[in-house]
Design a protein around this motif. Structure first.
Motif, PDB file in Angstrom:
ATOM      1  N   THR A   1       0.856  -1.176   0.000  1.00 24.43           N
ATOM      2  CA  THR A   1       0.000   0.000   0.000  1.00 24.43           C
ATOM      3  C   THR A   1       0.893   1.227   0.000  1.00 24.43           C
ATOM      4  O   THR A   1       1.954   1.237   0.630  1.00 24.43           O
ATOM      5  CB  THR A   1      -0.934   0.039   1.219  1.00 24.43           C
ATOM      6  N   ARG A   2       0.469   2.286  -0.704  1.00 27.92           N
ATOM      7  CA  ARG A   2       1.278   3.480  -0.790  1.00 27.92           C
ATOM      8  C   ARG A   2       1.291   4.233   0.529  1.00 27.92           C
ATOM      9  O   ARG A   2       0.288   4.340   1.219  1.00 27.92           O
ATOM     10  CB  ARG A   2       0.748   4.411  -1.885  1.00 27.92           C
ATOM     11  N   SER A   3       2.467   4.801   0.872  1.00 26.47           N
ATOM     12  CA  SER A   3       2.624   5.628   2.068  1.00 26.47           C
ATOM     13  C   SER A   3       3.157   7.005   1.697  1.00 26.47           C
ATOM     14  O   SER A   3       3.780   7.679   2.495  1.00 26.47           O
ATOM     15  CB  SER A   3       3.571   4.950   3.065  1.00 26.47           C
TER      16      SER A   3
ATOM     17  N   GLU B   1       2.987  10.351   3.731  1.00 27.28           N
ATOM     18  CA  GLU B   1       3.726  10.571   4.968  1.00 27.28           C
ATOM     19  C   GLU B   1       4.838  11.592   4.764  1.00 27.28           C
ATOM     20  O   GLU B   1       5.438  11.668   3.689  1.00 27.28           O
ATOM     21  CB  GLU B   1       4.329   9.247   5.459  1.00 27.28           C
TER      22      GLU B   1
ATOM     23  N   TYR C   1       6.327   2.584   1.151  1.00 28.78           N
ATOM     24  CA  TYR C   1       5.192   1.674   1.053  1.00 28.78           C
ATOM     25  C   TYR C   1       5.008   0.903   2.351  1.00 28.78           C
ATOM     26  O   TYR C   1       5.982   0.547   3.018  1.00 28.78           O
ATOM     27  CB  TYR C   1       5.414   0.660  -0.078  1.00 28.78           C
ATOM     28  N   GLY C   2       3.770   0.636   2.665  1.00 26.94           N
ATOM     29  CA  GLY C   2       3.473  -0.390   3.649  1.00 26.94           C
ATOM     30  C   GLY C   2       3.475  -1.730   2.940  1.00 26.94           C
ATOM     31  O   GLY C   2       3.098  -1.826   1.760  1.00 26.94           O
TER      32      GLY C   2
ATOM     33  N   THR D   1       7.560  -0.344   5.136  1.00 27.18           N
ATOM     34  CA  THR D   1       7.148  -0.458   6.530  1.00 27.18           C
ATOM     35  C   THR D   1       6.514  -1.828   6.722  1.00 27.18           C
ATOM     36  O   THR D   1       5.431  -2.103   6.198  1.00 27.18           O
ATOM     37  CB  THR D   1       6.163   0.648   6.919  1.00 27.18           C
TER      38      THR D   1
END
Length: 291
Positions: free
Chosen positions: A56-58, A61, A70-71, A107
C-alpha cells in the motif's frame, strides 16, 4: 466480492536469481488497498508460493516527497508472517521496473526496512537492510526435539556452529550440518517440526553447511507456512548474518555468499553484507518477472 484494480493484479516474480526458473518465486500485489486479510491469504494460498507481498502506498507521509515509501504485508499459504526477504526483493524489483531503480522504504510488521535497487546490464538487483537483529540460545529439550523431527543425530552437526535462534525481522533456528551430504538428505517429520516451530515462534529452520569461510549452502524447511521447503530465504539470510557476527564466526566487515535452492532445482544466490559499527544486516540479490 473484492473489486480488483489493474494495480492490484497479482504479479509473479522470482528473487535471488535472474532466471525465472531459479530463486524463490513470490506473488506481488502493488496496490492491496482494496484487499482485506482474507483476500490476501486467499491469494497467497491460491498461488502456493512460500510468500506473497501486498503493498500500500505511504507517499502521504512526511519525508517521502518522491512517493517511494510503502506499507507491505506478507502472507504464506497458511498465515501472515512479519517479514519476508525474498518477497521484499521481488516487490522492490517489480516497483523498479515501473518507476526506475533507486531507494525505497518498506514499513513491515517487524519494522522499517530500507531497500535500494540498482541496475547493471539490464538486470535489477535489490539490497534490503534488516531491522536490528539479535540471537538467543535454544533450550536443550527444544534442540533435541528439532533434531528428532529432522532425523539428524547430534553427530551430524558442525560443532563450530552452535545451534541458536536468530532474529532479523523473523525468528529462525540455525543448525549447521557437518557435511554437504547431510544437508542434501532432507526428509523431515512435517507435523512434528511444525508443532515445535509454532511453540517457539519460528518462521523457518535455517540449515547451513560451510563450504569455505565466506561461502555457505543453506536450506529452509517452512512447515508453518504450509510449504515443505523455501527455495531462497532472505529473512533467514539476514538472521544468519547476525548469527555469524555475534558468535565471531565472520569478521565485523564481511561479505558472505549463500547458495540455496540447488537441491530443489531452483538455484539462487544471496549476498549477506556485514558492516562494522552497524548492527543491521544487508541482504541482496537479483530478481526478475516470471512469465
Amino acid at each position: 466480492m473484492t473489486t480488483h484494480t489493474p494495480r492490484s493484479e497479482v504479479l509473479r516474480y522470482t528473487a535471488f536469481s535472474s532466471d525465472p526458473e531459479g530463486g524463490n518465486p513470490a506473488g506481488v500485489v502493488l496496490d492491496a488497498t482494496a484487499l482485506d486479510d482474507k483476500d490476501m491469504l486467499a491469494i497467497a494460498a491460491d498461488l502456493g508460493y512460500s510468500e506473497s507481498a501486498f503493498l500500500t502506498r505511504s507517499s502521504e507521509e512526511p519525508g517521502d516527497p518522491e512517493g517511494r515509501a510503502y506499507g507491505i504485508r506478507y502472507f504464506s499459504p497458511k498465515a501472515e508472517v512479519p517479514f519476508c526477504g525474498h518477497a521484499t526483493v521481488a516487490a522492490a524489483v517489480a516497483l523498479a521496473e515501473r518507476t526506475g531503480p533507486g531507494k525505497l522504504v518498506f514499513t513491515t510488521r517487524a519494522g522499517t526496512v530500507p531497500v535500494e535497487v540498482t541496475e547493471e546490464s539490464g538486470t535489477l538487483r535489490a539490497t534490503l537492510t534488516s531491522v536490528e537483529p539479535h540471537i538467543e540460545k535454544i533450550a536443550d529439550a527444544d534442540l533435541d526435539e528439532a533434531l528428532a523431527a529432522l532425523d539428524w543425530p547430534d553427530s551430524d552437526l558442525d560443532p563450530a556452529f552452535p545451534p541458536r535462534i536468530a532474529f532479523a525481522g523473523a525468528r529462525h533456528l540455525v543448525l549447521a550440518a557437518a557435511t554437504r551430504a547431510r544437508l542434501a538428505d532432507l526428509a523431515y517429520d512435517f507435523a512434528r517440526l511444525e508443532a515445535l516451530m509454532h511453540r517457539l515462534d519460528l518462521t523457518t529452520v535455517q540449515l547451513v553447511w560451510r563450504e569455505s569461510a565466506a561461502v555457505f549452502h543453506v536450506r529452509d524447511p517452512f512447515p508453518v507456512g504450509g510449504v515443505v521447503e523455501d527455495p531462497a530465504t532472505g529473512a533467514a539470510a539476514a538472521a544468519f548474518g547476525a548469527y555469524v557476527r555475534e558468535l565471531g564466526l565472520a569478521p565485523e566487515d564481511a561479505v558472505l555468499t549463500l547458495h540455496q535452492g540447488e537441491d530443489l532445482g531452483r538455484p539462487g544466490e544471496l549476498t549477506v553484507t556485514l558492516r562494522a559499527g552497524d548492527p543491521r544486516v544487508r541482504v541482496s540479490g537479483e530478481g526478475t518477472r516470471i512469465g
